[in-house]
Write an enzyme that holds these catalytic residues in place. Structure first.
Site, PDB file in Angstrom:
ATOM      1  N   GLU A  28       0.831  -1.207   0.000  1.00  0.00           N
ATOM      2  CA  GLU A  28       0.000   0.000   0.000  1.00  0.00           C
ATOM      3  C   GLU A  28       0.861   1.251   0.000  1.00  0.00           C
ATOM      4  O   GLU A  28       1.519   1.573   0.987  1.00  0.00           O
ATOM      5  CB  GLU A  28      -0.913   0.012   1.239  1.00  0.00           C
ATOM      6  CG  GLU A  28      -1.907   1.168   1.168  1.00  0.00           C
ATOM      7  CD  GLU A  28      -2.644   1.443   2.471  1.00  0.00           C
ATOM      8  OE1 GLU A  28      -2.412   0.723   3.459  1.00  0.00           O
ATOM      9  OE2 GLU A  28      -3.430   2.390   2.491  1.00  0.00           O
ATOM     10  N   ASP A  68       2.209 -14.521  12.548  1.00  0.00           N
ATOM     11  CA  ASP A  68       1.092 -15.140  11.851  1.00  0.00           C
ATOM     12  C   ASP A  68       0.187 -14.031  11.310  1.00  0.00           C
ATOM     13  O   ASP A  68      -0.461 -13.310  12.064  1.00  0.00           O
ATOM     14  CB  ASP A  68       0.324 -16.035  12.826  1.00  0.00           C
ATOM     15  CG  ASP A  68      -0.791 -16.804  12.134  1.00  0.00           C
ATOM     16  OD1 ASP A  68      -1.224 -16.395  11.041  1.00  0.00           O
ATOM     17  OD2 ASP A  68      -1.235 -17.817  12.697  1.00  0.00           O
TER      18      ASP A  68
END
Lengths: 387, 387, 387, 387
Positions: C85, C289
């Site tokens: 982004e 994670d």
């Protein structure tokens, strides 16, 4: 144990009530002396209770005058409050004096909708989606069927919510001076029967499935309104707060920030203090459905310190369910309380909503002030950080 | 407008009440004829209301008998319900017949806590954390200070919640037969003053900041209990449901799934139907604080189809606030209603909690059945998917 | 369509990966040229992925230096951020400059717990309650069984939640430098098997039932912590805000109030702006994670205007799941990024949590300022009410 | 510490990246050897990252084939998943086999909207309400101004939310193949500037105030959709579940009820198991904004036991933010993964949404089955109550 006696022909008589009190007395030993001391004809409560046996006498007081700047309620009011909680009337009364001296409470009804929300089930989600488009395209016909069942209710719009193979429709009505739950139930049921007769893919449907949401708080009602959405506002001069509440605008604002944070953590239905007190007391006095306290006490408080150090305070009641017609509003004492507010009869429901909104605001300020004046303590600095 | 008249020496007399009704009549034109028809000595409501002016007469009926298998309530009860909503008593009565014929409602109080939750502010989050450790290490001393203010209240534990530079402590007490909000407020305040006298890093504190959470629904109270946590359970034979409710276990179960889904979407404080009705009606009849309907009506319904096709139904009320002592429980009609339940006086609060829990369950089943029998329609298949 | 090829003997080789890319190419036409350009030995990803086929190359940049005053992270850090982004790295970088010039970010880990929450089912609620008491009485034995399965995990306490005929136990562990989900799953499972062998009334149980709550946001985790609870704080001088962000403390504070109100209405899991951006970018870079962004991005912002007009800003991350050992932390690029932070290896997990907390705070300020400087417009008054 | 080097003229070169890695190496000692092993021209990441320094290499595998019955995705697909969590790919792969053998996953995009939600402030609530009516009356003009800024975005409608003296407008756009956050920000900003130029009572406004809600979960987005609303459905034969998952439809259904109850208690953003795993892994592989996992992983699971004992399972993703154009979708490896799905380029975004929805469903079933087969234990009865 035996059944409570009923009189199938006419159950709303003093005699029937006497018999039932006698029955309860024999079965339980409770005298029910005071319960039997009611002042009205039992025939007048047909439609309000089954197996009328007597009354609960709830103590009633008045708080005020409350100075209101509404669109419907304008001027000063004495507000009837039925309660068993000591300090409640005194606290609201104190708040009313405070806001009166501050110039009064501005209050507005900014939305109005009563809903019934049926759920429709389809073979799969795609079929449910297609049904939704059909409903949108047939809004006028649905509206005609719904409104055919009522001279008062008007179907404003139908919201749609989708999950799995279901489509929930939320029918939004305006309902005049009535709260309207039954009115919109009947109207929606009629509309649904027509829909089911027209649209063949519906596997099953149910008239209500907890997206209304009746007699309970919900985020959805907070967002989209149930009953009246009312905002009460007031600007409290700092000097007045110091004189009357022995606190200050800055202290009240700091306390509000901490309460907002607590509410956010606890995930409350209300970041204010005790709106349920004012709502319940006026509801009972004026014959509103007392169970609606569950949703009507939901509130959103927003306050600001103004540039000159005064305190802007607002409370939004997103799901205030009120009526001046139907339900308990015509009962003996309840009607008298509505009369005392000039809210008896038709065309008065928004006036009542405004008065309740303004009342609730007064109670919030009074309790907030009480807590600070007696109980806010700082070992280092009194007014907050770095002072 | 003038102030409502008060009698500083003795305000709880028929004369003082008469004067206030006269005053309201002159100011508003409302007669207040029925409001003036109370049957008790106004001196008995000192502590329950300020500016006593008369009463709201709320119609009262009884539903039952209700067959309860509690640990405290055992046997059959006639349940007093004060309401203005037609069908309410009849509906609960029908549900009580149903559960009676099903063998009765098992109900248990599984937790019990009343809280006050002060917030403490520090220079930064690390200091707030360290304070939390100090509180844990000094629990015995804190408990001693809190309990010194009450002969009844016992401090069970202190939960801690942390955000930013704040530490919220949630003091959990047991409070005997009283609801106990004031009792725990006083006790917590005493404890806090001692804490502040001992711990020097506290910048400021406030006795309550919406983590209690009083008179409002919250997720936190749903998780951690406020007042009594009550579970009512019943197994309804399918044949009985068909006979009495004209529906079936499978239909009720399917409807419940759809209502659960609706609740999840709408984010309600209650995935059941209308517990607020039963809670409010018994609360008013028995002198409970009517504002507590906001939190006490919160509920979690869980049901199952049993292996043999019957219907297991449970409702958990996580924050049921009840008392058999203090508040409105000693008032004339309210006390009579408690007597009718055998719940008047000390040592009876869990019995009352159990009766209310069982009552609420009956109302849920009755409304669920009514909706299905009349209004559940399927154009393709009646009982759900693939049938 | 055919199955993706596997090599049962050794699936973590360049050859196996080549074959799978060839397979996908033949099946779909996608070249997977860049996917095949990895720099490490596939044997090193055994335990991290099945059917290793290549890599996703995520662009990586560094923001900083970030000045941190933690208990574990002290001094300046260059923070690795993997993202696609545009503006993300630049925005965090700008915020880091701002807080550096303000004296740095204070950050603290104030709680630490990883949980697994089994549910137990009983004949009725009363039996479930009694089981809860048994669990409390046998905590030491349960702890011994749980901890026998792990050299690192320690059972801190067991929370209990009750509904219907269920008892949910929430086992809270500390897990060293690992995130610990698997560790606590194994330990809780062992404890449960022992419990079931000892307590005869359990009808059934399940190891997890959404009260953990793993890989999802929950109110419960916000209240009671999952992973690390981190608070980052900073005081921004008003003059600095004007110079660097072209806004002011008062404007930022007013904007925050409106955002808080919006969050309250929308019922967000985060009243801040975009913590997910910073969390996700550092998580991916450092081998956390990536699915835990769901819960780790949850945040509570609290800000204040100080007495002298500066801006105190805090952000609390109640469920930040991080590790410096296990999972993806040992992979080639991920390990290098941890090394760049001085967080590689054991005893570093709180340091990493502090750096992430401080990073997130910087991004919040930067975005808030950007919005105000360019886009906050007032037709009447610039700074808020009555000015 | 020194600043990270930038090249104002051209910062997207191998040389600039080399210099930055050298810089980080000197400052921190981290080698960044693997970080430097990227296979694309740094010029291609302009617009995706600032200060490009190298890459994070995330292991990539494929699961499948996945059999999808969408409106856009039809047939079998090999799904790219980037992850560092062992068992993730294997688990999704197992679920895909299961649903393939059950006949495939039906999946539908049932809503589509991307929003920006500005807030407007007025002197009081009444003025805010009147503004809302003006906005409704001027929708066509507002739409024209908004759409003038974009060749793709279309303004669908404007929701309105009211609290205190504020009016929040929620602009809903469709955005073609882009996720569209920037597109709708620009369009809404243009519309707002026009509104402010026309309507004189606005005291102040801000372009976003947490009712969008961007990069966070919210109840509002769950109700009203953000990005794509996707429902994936499958009917699993009981015999197949027994064979492949070593459990049964009845057990899975019972487990689901307990998980629903746990979710309700914990107040999760997701009553499913681990949708975040599947969403994150495909998002990273295909160049989606990884921070959007926060809202895109929100899910609502609804399952049923069918009349013949099979298991209907559905998962609704109410706020799945996906793109096949813009953002990270054009990067080297990400584009290859989109190609492998046949989702590269324009007109493919709903196809991608369908594939992700179907993938998520497979992961839910696989994990649910794993938990039951190994870990569901009953000391009395295996399948639930009374069996």
């Amino acid at each position: 144990m035996p059944k409570i006696p009923r009189h199938p022909d006419n159950d709303y008589t003093p005699k029937a009530a006497d018999e039932r009190r006698d029955f309860i007395r024999r079965q339980t030993g409770a005298e029910l002396h005071h319960v039997g001391r009611y002042s009205f004809d039992p025939a007048t409560v047909a439609g309000n209770i089954e197996g009328f046996t007597g009354v609960c006498q709830m103590p009633l007081g008045f708080a005020g005058p409350l100075l209101v700047h509404g669109e419907h309620a304008r001027g000063e009011f004495y507000v009837p409050m039925a309660t068993t909680e000591g300090t409640l009337v005194a606290s609201y009364n104190r708040g009313m004096r405070l806001t009166r001296e501050a110039g009064g409470v501005t209050v507005s009804v900014i939305d109005d909708a009563m809903q019934r929300a049926p759920a429709f089930c389809f073979a799969d989600a795609r079929k449910a989606r297609d049904f939704g488009e059909w409903v949108s395209a047939h809004f006028d016909e649905i509206k005609r069927r719904a409104e055919a069942t009522t001279s008062v209710g008007k179907l404003r719009d139908i919201e749609q919510y989708a999950v799995g193979r279901f489509r929930y429709l939320r029918f939004n009505f305006t309902t005049g001076d009535a709260a309207g739950q039954n009115m919109v139930g009947r109207a929606t049921d009629a509309a649904c029967h027509w829909i089911v007769s027209q649209y063949s893919d519906i596997e099953s449907w149910v008239l209500a499935a907890n997206m209304d949401t009746d007699k309970k708080y919900s985020r959805l009602n907070t967002l989209n309104t149930r009953g009246k959405r009312v905002v009460a506002e007031c600007v409290l001069p700092d000097a007045l707060l110091r004189e009357r509440l022995h606190t200050s605008a800055a202290e009240l604002f700091t306390q509000r920030q901490i309460s907002n944070l607590g509410s956010l953590m606890a995930a409350t239905n209300n970041n204010g203090a005790h709106s349920a007190n004012g709502v319940a007391a006026v509801f009972i006095a004026t014959g509103q459905d007392e169970a609606n306290v569950a949703e009507s006490s939901s509130a959103i408080v927003h306050s600001e310190l103004t540039a000159n150090g005064d305190y802007y305070y607002s409370i939004t009641l997103p799901s205030l369910i009120v009526a001046t017609y139907g339900g308990g509003t015509g009962l003996a004492t309840q009607r008298e309380c509505l009369e005392a507010l000039g809210c008896q009869g038709r065309g008065k429901v928004r006036k009542l909503a405004e008065i309740i909104g303004a009342t609730v605001l007064c109670g919030e300020l009074s309790l907030g002030g009480a807590m600070l004046a007696g109980e806010w303590v700082s070992s280092h600095e009194r007014y907050g950080r770095n002072r």
